[in-house]
Design an enzyme around this catalytic site. Structure first.
Site, short mmCIF file in Angstrom:
data_model
loop_
_atom_site.label_atom_id
_atom_site.label_comp_id
_atom_site.label_asym_id
_atom_site.label_seq_id
_atom_site.Cartn_x
_atom_site.Cartn_y
_atom_site.Cartn_z
N PHE A 232 -63.13 13.25 79.03
CA PHE A 232 -64.20 13.27 78.04
C PHE A 232 -65.54 13.19 78.73
CE2 PHE A 232 -60.61 12.06 75.48
CZ PHE A 232 -60.91 12.49 74.20
N ARG B 49 -61.42 24.90 61.67
CA ARG B 49 -61.89 24.46 62.99
C ARG B 49 -63.02 25.32 63.53
NH1 ARG B 49 -59.60 21.17 66.76
NH2 ARG B 49 -60.22 21.54 68.92
N VAL C 144 -66.88 19.65 71.66
CA VAL C 144 -65.76 19.59 70.72
C VAL C 144 -64.50 19.43 71.55
CG1 VAL C 144 -64.48 20.78 68.90
CG2 VAL C 144 -66.96 21.10 69.09
N SER C 145 -63.78 18.35 71.31
CA SER C 145 -62.60 18.06 72.12
C SER C 145 -61.50 19.07 71.88
CB SER C 145 -62.07 16.65 71.81
OG SER C 145 -63.03 15.67 72.14
N ALA C 146 -60.61 19.20 72.86
CA ALA C 146 -59.46 20.09 72.73
C ALA C 146 -58.58 19.65 71.56
CB ALA C 146 -58.64 20.09 74.02
#
Length: 409
Positions: A224, A45, A79-81
């Site tokens: 978002f 990640r 970058v999303s959680a």
């Protein structure tokens, strides 16, 4: 030039944090299948984060990381959680051998998808911003996924020419509506997962195609960055001046008052309060109350006060409001009269402040009575669907390309 984030303590620490993250996501129920777990354990990640991102941020459960801002400093790519990435992969029901479309490129989510669909599957990732797709392409190539994901510049409002059909579509930007072109490229049955904006409140909904319409199978709370391009739907924003050169911004997704001028000078009037008798324990989420407002509170809006306004300095309030006539009210809490926790209520301004506060309190009580302990389900009916299939008593929210209905309870 894109560089791999500085990991400081090296690959071993990243691997340890990756394992901790996966364990926590499983414990929270965000990861439920072996395929998603394996993808999260395998993909590094930290290598998809902006240069210099700390490992603890990269592997935080709830941390989203901005990768690009516009000229005003507003985030337009991120970058999303981890929790919502895992949850959306589960919602999409992605399996080995599938063909999957991702709308909103970043690289990391596409790598997860490539791991899940395997060598017999196919992943296509699109974004309207060439800088975003270039970054995603580079990161995927650097990490061994360059030949497993096709990254394209495209406005998803118009579909992806030459691609599809897709078994699943995952949209990773806030969408006000569902483009017909995307539905045309979704298999029947197929799964669409997207953060759907409903009167200013977003739910990441898993929809399964069912004949003429889509039916929800799951929903998750998440935020978002909004969609760009032809699918963008800007709010209508009104400013309430406070008399000292500062403003309280009211944002309306839809249903903005026709005579907003009736609110002129309301912040100079005496504030009034009204309380609901509805309480909540400390630390308990009440995100569904916001969704209830979005669906059932006429005049609902979101609030953003400038620094230096009385509202910005006030404590124990939330950025959800309502306009009714010449009144403006917003959600507030105070300590519960008995025991721990807080009581919901409304504070209001203007000649019709009491009326505005009463309308909000009425919906707080309705939510407590009818919606608080149940999960809503959603249906999307594209233009051209048979209207006789929609329940006569179903609440309906109009969109450009169709309507959304909700069942709650």
């Amino acid at each position: 030039m894109i560089q791999v984030a500085d990991t400081h303590d090296g690959a071993d620490r990243a691997a340890d944090l990756r394992a901790v993250l996966v364990d926590e996501l499983r414990g929270r129920g965000k990861i439920a299948t072996a395929a998603v777990e394996a993808a999260f354990r395998r993909v590094p990640r930290e290598r998809f984060m902006p240069d210099g991102t700390d490992l603890t941020v990269a592997y935080g459960v709830d941390n989203s990381v901005v990768t690009k801002r516009d000229e005003h400093g507003v985030a337009i790519s991120s970058v999303s959680a981890a929790y919502i990435q895992a949850r959306m992969l589960e919602q999409a029901e992605v399996r080995s051998g599938m063909t999957v479309l991702e709308v909103g490129s970043g690289g990391l989510n596409a790598a997860y998808l490539a791991e899940i669909v395997g060598p017999q599957g196919r992943v296509v990732s699109v974004d309207i911003d060439p800088e975003v797709t270039a970054r995603a392409t580079t990161l995927l190539e650097q990490n061994g996924y360059g030949d497993r994901v096709r990254v394209l510049v495209a406005d998803a409002e118009h579909g992806v020419p030459g691609e599809g059909p897709f078994d699943a579509v995952i949209v990773t930007v806030g969408a006000w509506d569902i483009p017909p072109a995307l539905l045309d490229q979704l298999r029947n049955p197929g799964v669409l997962v997207l953060p759907l904006i409903m009167n200013g409140v977003t739910r990441t909904i898993g929809f399964r195609r069912a004949s003429e319409h889509l039916s929800s199978t799951s929903a998750e709370v998440a935020g978002f960055v909004p969609m760009q391009g032809d699918g963008r739907h800007p709010d209508r924003v009104f400013l309430l001046p406070d008399g000292n050169g500062r403003n309280v911004r009211l944002s309306f997704d839809s249903g903005a008052p026709r005579e907003i001028s009736r609110l002129d000078g309301v912040l100079a009037t005496e504030r009034v309060e009204r309380w609901s008798g509805v309480t909540i324990d400390n630390g308990v989420s009440f995100a569904d109350l916001h969704l209830w407002f979005a669906w059932f509170l006429p005049g609902f809006c979101r609030i953003a006060p400038d620094e230096g306004t009385d509202l910005a300095a006030e404590r124990r309030w939330f950025p959800f409001g309502v306009v009714s006539g010449a009144g403006f009210a917003y959600l507030a809490v105070r300590p519960a009269a008995e025991g721990e926790g807080a009581e919901f209520g409304a504070r209001a301004y203007g000649p019709d402040g009491q009326r505005a506060a009463a309308s909000m309190v009425e919906q707080i009580q309705a939510w407590d009575r009818d919606g608080r302990h149940t999960e809503p389900t959603f249906h999307y009916w594209p233009v051209g669907s048979d209207p006789s299939l929609i329940s006569a008593d179903a609440p309906v929210m109009d969109k450009t390309h169709g309507v959304v209905t909700i069942s709650w309870p």
